[in-house]
Design an enzyme around this catalytic site. Structure first.
Site, mmCIF file in Angstrom:
data_model
loop_
_atom_site.group_PDB
_atom_site.id
_atom_site.type_symbol
_atom_site.label_atom_id
_atom_site.label_comp_id
_atom_site.label_asym_id
_atom_site.label_seq_id
_atom_site.Cartn_x
_atom_site.Cartn_y
_atom_site.Cartn_z
ATOM 1 N N ASN A 16 11.042 17.207 21.280
ATOM 2 C CA ASN A 16 12.143 16.994 22.114
ATOM 3 C C ASN A 16 13.332 17.287 21.633
ATOM 4 O O ASN A 16 14.003 16.753 20.757
ATOM 5 C CB ASN A 16 12.274 15.252 22.516
ATOM 6 N N LYS B 199 13.751 16.202 17.873
ATOM 7 C CA LYS B 199 13.192 14.867 17.635
ATOM 8 C C LYS B 199 11.515 15.202 17.660
ATOM 9 O O LYS B 199 11.265 16.242 18.452
ATOM 10 C CB LYS B 199 13.203 13.824 18.416
ATOM 11 N N ARG C 184 9.260 18.578 25.835
ATOM 12 C CA ARG C 184 10.068 18.096 26.864
ATOM 13 C C ARG C 184 11.175 19.160 27.290
ATOM 14 O O ARG C 184 11.893 19.662 26.667
ATOM 15 C CB ARG C 184 11.045 16.916 26.301
ATOM 16 N N HIS D 213 15.083 12.686 34.064
ATOM 17 C CA HIS D 213 14.333 11.535 33.427
ATOM 18 C C HIS D 213 12.899 11.109 34.088
ATOM 19 O O HIS D 213 12.412 9.865 33.919
ATOM 20 C CB HIS D 213 15.199 9.942 33.537
ATOM 21 N N HIS E 21 16.674 3.834 34.216
ATOM 22 C CA HIS E 21 16.560 4.243 32.668
ATOM 23 C C HIS E 21 18.098 4.441 32.143
ATOM 24 O O HIS E 21 18.751 5.196 32.884
ATOM 25 C CB HIS E 21 15.945 5.580 32.664
ATOM 26 N N GLY F 43 22.118 8.612 28.473
ATOM 27 C CA GLY F 43 22.147 9.108 29.873
ATOM 28 C C GLY F 43 21.517 8.143 30.724
ATOM 29 O O GLY F 43 20.635 7.481 30.288
ATOM 30 N N ARG G 128 29.221 10.674 30.523
ATOM 31 C CA ARG G 128 29.503 11.345 31.724
ATOM 32 C C ARG G 128 29.849 10.299 32.845
ATOM 33 O O ARG G 128 29.529 9.446 32.884
ATOM 34 C CB ARG G 128 27.895 11.859 32.032
ATOM 35 N N ASP H 153 29.116 3.586 23.027
ATOM 36 C CA ASP H 153 28.142 2.798 22.585
ATOM 37 C C ASP H 153 28.189 1.283 23.264
ATOM 38 O O ASP H 153 29.235 0.626 23.246
ATOM 39 C CB ASP H 153 28.190 2.755 21.196
ATOM 40 N N ARG I 132 26.583 -1.242 22.681
ATOM 41 C CA ARG I 132 26.554 -2.425 21.624
ATOM 42 C C ARG I 132 28.356 -2.657 21.266
ATOM 43 O O ARG I 132 28.798 -3.815 21.270
ATOM 44 C CB ARG I 132 25.852 -1.933 20.329
ATOM 45 N N GLY J 124 19.027 -0.747 28.755
ATOM 46 C CA GLY J 124 18.080 -1.386 29.697
ATOM 47 C C GLY J 124 17.084 -2.289 29.038
ATOM 48 O O GLY J 124 16.528 -3.483 29.404
ATOM 49 N N GLU J 125 16.682 -1.766 27.708
ATOM 50 C CA GLU J 125 15.706 -2.266 26.970
ATOM 51 C C GLU J 125 16.273 -3.477 26.045
ATOM 52 O O GLU J 125 15.798 -4.555 25.695
ATOM 53 C CB GLU J 125 14.952 -1.534 25.812
ATOM 54 N N GLU K 100 9.076 8.612 26.767
ATOM 55 C CA GLU K 100 8.723 9.669 27.095
ATOM 56 C C GLU K 100 7.848 10.431 26.331
ATOM 57 O O GLU K 100 6.994 11.240 26.818
ATOM 58 C CB GLU K 100 9.969 10.657 27.471
#
Ligand code: ADP
Length: 397
Positions: free
Chosen positions: A11, A18, A93, A181, A208, A212, A241, A283, A285, A330-331, A382
């Site tokens: 990816n 990655k 990807r 996505h 997702h 992004g 974005r 970020d 967090r 989301g997670e 993914e």
């Protein structure tokens, strides 16, 4: 596939590569890693085994590293750390497959040349996705390479979901909504029926939400609408974005503020979203830990926009049976999920607060047993989707 056969997934983004290695018929994750900071400063490489043990590490302090140098290092590293595994495929990807590529495909030089023609549709991502394909082709020509497209899952959307209200001569040039996505949504669609059998035929909106962010309406596992369109800057506000913007704003920026194309692009892709609104960070967090009212505004705006898009996607589906959260935000963000579900009460969403608080890092249902809409957390994967596709393509050959 034999026990010691492996599929490697690549990816590659603008500044990182990655990789993940999956082995054996069950595609168990055996190694993963990344090279970060390509082209700037000190590039870093780290690889870890399935138990998170570090199996390789390196820094490049003697000047910037490019994709080709990074891939040359990774191929060398793979060859010396295969531990008896045989690489039967490399899956990539690929952000854009245009209208023509509705599924994973074996990549050869001719197909890569064809995909190069789509670079104007995704200039920020596609060249970086294709560079490693060429590197592997040159350095390990006998290994089959499979391209998996982020747009492919959306190719079958109804025509109205794909077309802008523009004259057909512009649409015919490929100026249409593609959606992205797709590999993440396809993975979600693949695991939901195992998690809750009724959901295989259900009307599902999946979100997702990472750096992004997008949302997708799925009917019986097939994409019918998505928030990202011609590019991955449409739809929700993201880390940096802006998401959906009145096109008149772009005209104003250029005509009245004298901004050129590069300045508008930088504003929309790198200086907006959570970072732009908060003025603090992209970020989630960091923003959740901040007392600054601008941080709260950035989060509130994201929650509001998710709620608006949820209504729109539910309309495209004619109702909603399940809502799914995925991606880093989301997670992991208990608070964001709670806020989105609170605003979606009108659709019949009833969150189970305890289940929501306990959901991190695994597939979990977080709605009350009698909630009209089931709410699930599905960690994004993914890479596994790409590994499955790559294996299917080589086994079918
Ligand atoms: P990418 O789209 O680059 O793959 P990720 O899916 O990793 O990004 O998502 C990154 C986002 O997830 C960041 O905004 C980060 O703050 C957010 N995130 C990660 N962990 C948490 C957490 N525990 N709570 C809230 N947000 C989190």
């Amino acid at each position: 596939m034999q026990d010691n056969d492996s599929v490697i997934v690549i990816n590659a983004g603008s500044s990182s590569i990655k990789f993940s290695m999956y082995s054996g018929p069950a595609l168990d994750l055996t190694m993963r890693g990344k090279i970060e900071n390509l082209y700037s400063g000190v590039a870093r490489f780290i690889a870890q085994d399935a138990q998170d043990g570090v199996v390789g590490e390196r820094h490049w302090r003697d000047g910037p590293l490019d994709h080709e140098g990074g891939m040359r290092f990774l191929i060398d590293f793979a060859q010396t750390h295969l531990d008896g595994h045989r690489v039967i495929a490399v899956g990539h990807r690929i952000v854009h497959g245009g209208q023509a590529h509705s599924g994973p495909q074996r990549l050869d030089a001719a197909l890569v040349d064809e995909l190069e023609k789509l670079v104007p549709l995704a200039p920020l991502h596609l060249p970086h996705n294709l560079a490693p394909v060429r590197s592997v082709m040159a350095m390990a020509p006998h290994v089959p390479q499979i391209g998996c497209f982020d747009t492919a899952f959306h190719v079958g959307q109804p025509a109205e979901a794909q077309e802008f209200a523009l004259p057909s001569n512009i649409t015919d040039l490929g100026v249409r909504r593609y959606g992205f996505h797709g590999l993440s949504y396809e993975y979600i669609a693949s695991v939901l029926p195992q998690a809750e059998p009724g959901l295989g035929h259900a009307r599902v909106v999946a979100a997702h939400l990472g750096n992004g962010a997008s949302m997708c309406a799925m009917d019986a596992g097939r994409s019918v609408a998505s928030t990202m369109g011609f590019t991955a800057v449409d739809g929700l506000p993201m880390g940096t974005r802006c998401g959906a913007l009145d096109p008149g704003v772009v005209l104003y920026l250029m005509q009245e503020l004298g901004m050129d194309v590069a300045a508008v692009q930088k504003l929309m892709y790198q200086q907006s979203g959570l970072l732009g609104v908060s003025g603090i960070s992209s970020d989630m967090r960091t923003l959740e830990q901040s007392d600054d009212p601008r941080a709260k505004m950035a989060i509130d705006l994201m929650v509001y926009r998710i709620g608006r898009e949820l209504g729109s996607l539910a309309a495209a589906l004619g109702g909603i049976d399940a809502l799914v959260f995925s991606g880093g935000i989301g997670e992991n963000s208990v608070a964001l999920r709670a806020a989105v579900c609170r605003d979606a009460a009108w659709l019949g969403v009833q969150l189970d607060a305890a289940a929501n608080a306990a959901a991190a890092g695994r597939i979990a249902r977080i709605s009350k047993a009698d909630s009209k809409v089931a709410v699930w957390v599905v960690p994004a994967n993914e890479e596994l989707m790409i590994a499955r596709h790559a294996l299917d393509v080589v086994e079918a050959a």
